[in-house]
Design an enzyme around this catalytic site. Sequence first.
Site, mmCIF file in Angstrom:
data_model
loop_
_atom_site.group_PDB
_atom_site.id
_atom_site.type_symbol
_atom_site.label_atom_id
_atom_site.label_comp_id
_atom_site.label_asym_id
_atom_site.label_seq_id
_atom_site.Cartn_x
_atom_site.Cartn_y
_atom_site.Cartn_z
ATOM 1 N N ALA A 173 0.826 -1.213 0.000
ATOM 2 C CA ALA A 173 0.000 0.000 0.000
ATOM 3 C C ALA A 173 0.853 1.254 0.000
ATOM 4 C CB ALA A 173 -0.924 -0.011 1.209
ATOM 5 N N ALA A 207 -50.639 17.947 16.431
ATOM 6 C CA ALA A 207 -49.755 18.620 15.477
ATOM 7 C C ALA A 207 -49.049 19.811 16.107
ATOM 8 C CB ALA A 207 -50.566 19.084 14.274
ATOM 9 N N LYS A 243 -35.663 12.895 19.144
ATOM 10 C CA LYS A 243 -34.262 12.751 19.553
ATOM 11 C C LYS A 243 -34.174 12.214 20.975
ATOM 12 C CE LYS A 243 -31.745 15.032 22.045
ATOM 13 N NZ LYS A 243 -31.068 16.038 22.874
ATOM 14 N N GLY A 264 2.189 2.681 -2.808
ATOM 15 C CA GLY A 264 2.174 3.393 -4.089
ATOM 16 C C GLY A 264 1.658 4.818 -3.949
ATOM 17 N N ARG A 302 -3.073 9.353 -9.699
ATOM 18 C CA ARG A 302 -4.199 9.544 -10.612
ATOM 19 C C ARG A 302 -5.529 9.783 -9.883
ATOM 20 N NH1 ARG A 302 -4.691 4.901 -14.596
ATOM 21 N NH2 ARG A 302 -3.144 3.757 -13.409
ATOM 22 N N TYR A 326 -34.376 22.560 25.845
ATOM 23 C CA TYR A 326 -33.092 23.258 25.969
ATOM 24 C C TYR A 326 -33.320 24.668 26.468
ATOM 25 C CZ TYR A 326 -28.446 24.834 24.370
ATOM 26 O OH TYR A 326 -27.180 25.332 24.284
ATOM 27 N N TYR A 333 -2.718 -6.568 -2.620
ATOM 28 C CA TYR A 333 -2.589 -5.142 -2.911
ATOM 29 C C TYR A 333 -3.658 -4.365 -2.129
ATOM 30 C CZ TYR A 333 0.360 -5.956 -7.102
ATOM 31 O OH TYR A 333 1.352 -6.289 -7.975
HETATM 32 C C1 UD1 Z 1 1.970 -4.736 -10.937
HETATM 33 C C2 UD1 Z 1 2.685 -5.961 -11.487
HETATM 34 C C3 UD1 Z 1 2.014 -6.357 -12.799
HETATM 35 C C4 UD1 Z 1 0.545 -6.609 -12.583
HETATM 36 C C5 UD1 Z 1 -0.108 -5.388 -11.945
HETATM 37 C C6 UD1 Z 1 -1.521 -5.705 -11.563
HETATM 38 C C7 UD1 Z 1 4.993 -5.790 -10.811
HETATM 39 C C8 UD1 Z 1 6.375 -5.423 -11.223
HETATM 40 N N1 UD1 Z 1 4.042 -5.635 -11.715
HETATM 41 O O1 UD1 Z 1 2.193 -3.687 -11.863
HETATM 42 O O2 UD1 Z 1 2.629 -7.533 -13.320
HETATM 43 O O3 UD1 Z 1 -0.076 -6.913 -13.817
HETATM 44 O O4 UD1 Z 1 0.587 -5.017 -10.758
HETATM 45 O O5 UD1 Z 1 -2.149 -4.540 -11.140
HETATM 46 O O6 UD1 Z 1 4.803 -6.212 -9.711
HETATM 47 N N2 UD1 Z 1 3.629 -0.723 -4.456
HETATM 48 C C9 UD1 Z 1 4.337 -0.482 -3.291
HETATM 49 N N3 UD1 Z 1 5.630 -0.058 -3.376
HETATM 50 C C10 UD1 Z 1 6.242 0.125 -4.560
HETATM 51 C C11 UD1 Z 1 5.519 -0.122 -5.745
HETATM 52 C C12 UD1 Z 1 4.223 -0.550 -5.664
HETATM 53 O O7 UD1 Z 1 3.801 -0.647 -2.185
HETATM 54 O O8 UD1 Z 1 7.430 0.493 -4.548
HETATM 55 C C13 UD1 Z 1 2.237 -1.188 -4.355
HETATM 56 C C14 UD1 Z 1 1.211 -0.223 -4.925
HETATM 57 O O9 UD1 Z 1 0.707 0.626 -3.925
HETATM 58 C C15 UD1 Z 1 0.140 -1.144 -5.451
HETATM 59 C C16 UD1 Z 1 0.902 -2.420 -5.816
HETATM 60 O O10 UD1 Z 1 2.124 -2.367 -5.119
HETATM 61 O O11 UD1 Z 1 -0.792 -1.475 -4.454
HETATM 62 C C17 UD1 Z 1 1.127 -2.533 -7.294
HETATM 63 O O12 UD1 Z 1 1.872 -1.435 -7.729
HETATM 64 P P1 UD1 Z 1 1.629 -0.797 -9.136
HETATM 65 O O13 UD1 Z 1 2.582 0.298 -9.326
HETATM 66 O O14 UD1 Z 1 0.201 -0.525 -9.328
HETATM 67 O O15 UD1 Z 1 2.082 -2.035 -10.058
HETATM 68 P P2 UD1 Z 1 1.965 -2.113 -11.605
HETATM 69 O O16 UD1 Z 1 3.120 -1.416 -12.215
HETATM 70 O O17 UD1 Z 1 0.616 -1.751 -12.039
#
Ligand code: UD1
Length: 455
Positions: free
Chosen positions: A9, A378, A349, A11, A15, A385, A100
């Site tokens: 978690a 009515a 209440k 990432g 977006r 209060y 994830y």
């Molecule tokens: C990853 C997979 C890909 C798969 C896709 C599915 C890899 C290299 N690729 O790609 O094969 O099809 O998921 O959605 O694993 N995260 C971290 N730390 C980091 C990077 C990511 O915690 O340094 C977490 C993100 O928060 C996310 C998950 O890992 O929950 C996946 O990361 P994301 O960057 O979405 O992976 P993709 O490049 O989409």
Amino acid sequence: MTLHVIILAAGQGTRMRSSLPNVLHPLGGKALLAHVIDTARQLEPASIHVVYGHGGAQVRQALAHEPVDWVEQKEQLGTGHAVDQVMPLLPDKGSVLVLYGDVPMIGARTLAPMLEQVRAGALSILSAKVADPHGYGRIVRATHGGLAAIVEQKDATPEQLRIDEINTGFVAAPVSRLRHWLANLGNDNAQGEYYLTDIVSMAVADRVPVHSVTAPDSEEILGVNDRVQLAQLERLYQRRQAERLMRAGVTLADPGRFDVRGELVAGSDTFIDVNTVFEGRVQLGGGVRIGPNCCLKNAVLGDGVEVLAHSVIDGARVGAACRIGPFARIRPETELAGRVHIGNFVEVKKSRVGDGSKVNHLSYIGDTQMGAGVNVGAGTITCNYDGANKHLTQIGDDVFIGSDTQLVAPVSVGDGATIGAGTTVTRDVPAAKLTLSRSPQKTVEGWQRPVKQPK
Ligand code: UD1
Ligand code: CA
């Protein structure tokens, strides 16, 4: 073999364009990450580690009550690097499952066969066949059909890009093997990241069996990267809630216009009209009817209760066969006994209303203990209060309160009392008598209505 779950978690989730970290956005009223933690718990693992990074403090704070261990990934160097942050904390014996935090609908039943494969010593990945594989890692298979590698979109050859079997990202592996593979990961790839997916080709080289489980439906593997996907997932999630209820014997006027942001249980032959939102824990008895556009939050409704259109019920217990609304508001700490009627533009209440009592029009009942068989006219207001403190109103059984009465609390009304319309009650009202305060009516003789002066 003990199971350890790692939830990624960390990432950035740019977006989403939000100050709230991705994994805290709600699905069905609950943070995305909380859904994943709940699923992980169903697998009864020895530990759950959440790898956090971006907005980490906020995530930890919001989910502080969850039974998980938090591991910080200071720099987001890839999924392999993220998992590696947890490895020092895991014992060699045992297996790891990677989930994830932003893929909330994954089900424990889908993950179970992966864990079996790992127990047998294999590396297991969850794959899926999708119509549009763009963006996903592709599953590359050897001529004999076995897994050979996972190639990321950005590293794939034009030929590999045509593969429609994709990596969902969910992986399970024996701890000892995974530790070794992660230690040997490189980042010589298009994104300069440490890819977790590279462990597949490493396993093949080490002659460790690599198996895949195919996701039974695509909903379970959908991730949330932006608000469009979040909204799509919300509808899918709500559709599941709706179907679960319909299978349990509830009629929904339209399963597409129905939202559960929490937990809803309902007895059979209950009918729910369109656009009602359920929040927190709501329990409906059997044969309940909920009209259109209602909000129900943390409420328990007995059998046969009828809630008419545009009513709000929050933090209340409603006894069997009560009728509420339209346009009623029932607020926290309210308890309605059986067959109570609360009508339009009535607010209740922190009050208890006894069996069969009726408050049908334009009233405020607050901090009140009301007996059974009471009729509140009515426009009756409990003045609870005084500008500083709240005071109690007590009303006995079989009381009749005339319209437009003010009960200035603290005050009590005895059983069987009748209060005349328009009364301002400032002292206790005796039982079984007529009480009223009213200035005498007078008629002014010879009075004339003003007429408009010509200009
Ligand atoms: C990853 C997979 C890909 C798969 C896709 C599915 C890899 C290299 N690729 O790609 O094969 O099809 O998921 O959605 O694993 N995260 C971290 N730390 C980091 C990077 C990511 O915690 O340094 C977490 C993100 O928060 C996310 C998950 O890992 O929950 C996946 O990361 P994301 O960057 O979405 O992976 P993709 O490049 O989409
Ligand atoms: Ca992704």
